[in-house]
Design a protein around this motif. Structure first.
Motif, PDB file in Angstrom:
ATOM      1  N   MET A 157     -12.923   3.074  -0.718  1.00 27.63           N
ATOM      2  CA  MET A 157     -12.207   2.530  -1.857  1.00 27.63           C
ATOM      3  C   MET A 157     -12.721   1.106  -2.100  1.00 27.63           C
ATOM      4  O   MET A 157     -12.816   0.306  -1.185  1.00 27.63           O
ATOM      5  CB  MET A 157     -10.696   2.511  -1.550  1.00 27.63           C
ATOM      6  N   SER A 158     -13.024   0.814  -3.346  1.00 26.08           N
ATOM      7  CA  SER A 158     -13.553  -0.510  -3.673  1.00 26.08           C
ATOM      8  C   SER A 158     -12.441  -1.555  -3.674  1.00 26.08           C
ATOM      9  O   SER A 158     -11.256  -1.238  -3.689  1.00 26.08           O
ATOM     10  CB  SER A 158     -14.238  -0.487  -5.041  1.00 26.08           C
ATOM     11  N   ARG A 159     -12.861  -2.807  -3.675  1.00 26.92           N
ATOM     12  CA  ARG A 159     -11.894  -3.919  -3.662  1.00 26.92           C
ATOM     13  C   ARG A 159     -11.040  -3.890  -4.927  1.00 26.92           C
ATOM     14  O   ARG A 159      -9.835  -4.112  -4.882  1.00 26.92           O
ATOM     15  CB  ARG A 159     -12.649  -5.234  -3.538  1.00 26.92           C
ATOM     16  N   ALA A 160     -11.651  -3.599  -6.074  1.00 26.93           N
ATOM     17  CA  ALA A 160     -10.920  -3.543  -7.344  1.00 26.93           C
ATOM     18  C   ALA A 160      -9.869  -2.432  -7.313  1.00 26.93           C
ATOM     19  O   ALA A 160      -8.748  -2.615  -7.788  1.00 26.93           O
ATOM     20  CB  ALA A 160     -11.884  -3.331  -8.504  1.00 26.93           C
ATOM     21  N   GLN A 161     -10.217  -1.293  -6.736  1.00 23.99           N
ATOM     22  CA  GLN A 161      -9.263  -0.184  -6.630  1.00 23.99           C
ATOM     23  C   GLN A 161      -8.097  -0.563  -5.728  1.00 23.99           C
ATOM     24  O   GLN A 161      -6.950  -0.234  -6.009  1.00 23.99           O
ATOM     25  CB  GLN A 161      -9.957   1.072  -6.110  1.00 23.99           C
ATOM     26  N   LYS A 162      -8.392  -1.275  -4.623  1.00 26.41           N
ATOM     27  CA  LYS A 162      -7.332  -1.710  -3.714  1.00 26.41           C
ATOM     28  C   LYS A 162      -6.398  -2.688  -4.417  1.00 26.41           C
ATOM     29  O   LYS A 162      -5.179  -2.611  -4.272  1.00 26.41           O
ATOM     30  CB  LYS A 162      -7.924  -2.361  -2.470  1.00 26.41           C
ATOM     31  N   LEU A 163      -6.973  -3.630  -5.188  1.00 30.32           N
ATOM     32  CA  LEU A 163      -6.151  -4.591  -5.921  1.00 30.32           C
ATOM     33  C   LEU A 163      -5.279  -3.891  -6.948  1.00 30.32           C
ATOM     34  O   LEU A 163      -4.094  -4.214  -7.084  1.00 30.32           O
ATOM     35  CB  LEU A 163      -7.029  -5.643  -6.600  1.00 30.32           C
ATOM     36  N   ASN A 164      -5.835  -2.922  -7.662  1.00 32.08           N
ATOM     37  CA  ASN A 164      -5.051  -2.173  -8.645  1.00 32.08           C
ATOM     38  C   ASN A 164      -3.931  -1.399  -7.976  1.00 32.08           C
ATOM     39  O   ASN A 164      -2.810  -1.345  -8.482  1.00 32.08           O
ATOM     40  CB  ASN A 164      -5.941  -1.236  -9.454  1.00 32.08           C
ATOM     41  N   GLN A 165      -4.217  -0.811  -6.829  1.00 31.25           N
ATOM     42  CA  GLN A 165      -3.200  -0.062  -6.094  1.00 31.25           C
ATOM     43  C   GLN A 165      -2.104  -1.011  -5.616  1.00 31.25           C
ATOM     44  O   GLN A 165      -0.922  -0.708  -5.730  1.00 31.25           O
ATOM     45  CB  GLN A 165      -3.826   0.671  -4.914  1.00 31.25           C
ATOM     46  N   ASN A 166      -2.491  -2.181  -5.092  1.00 27.39           N
ATOM     47  CA  ASN A 166      -1.499  -3.160  -4.645  1.00 27.39           C
ATOM     48  C   ASN A 166      -0.647  -3.652  -5.808  1.00 27.39           C
ATOM     49  O   ASN A 166       0.562  -3.835  -5.669  1.00 27.39           O
ATOM     50  CB  ASN A 166      -2.189  -4.347  -3.967  1.00 27.39           C
TER      51      ASN A 166
END
Length: 64
Positions: A1-10
């Motif tokens: 999972m990319s950093r952007a995906q993690k931020l969106n999920q958070n």
């Protein structure tokens, strides 16, 4: 999972948490007060509210 995906999920998780907290707040009978634009929390008499905002940096005092 990319950093952007993690931020969106958070962000999504945080929004869900805020929504749950808001619903619990309103369900407890409390209300949200809408403050009109331009209204300030500052005391009209110019007294301090124990908030100090300063651009000066304090220098550390060193024991010699």
């Amino acid at each position: 999972m990319s950093r952007a995906q993690k931020l969106n999920q958070n962000n999504l998780e945080m929004r869900k948490t805020i929504e749950k907290d808001l619903q619990a707040f309103l369900a407890s009978g409390k209300k949200i007060e809408v403050i009109p634009m331009g209204v300030s929390g500052q005391d009209k008499m110019g007294r301090s509210k124990n908030i100090v905002i300063s651009r000066k940096r304090r220098t550390a005092i060193r024991a010699t």
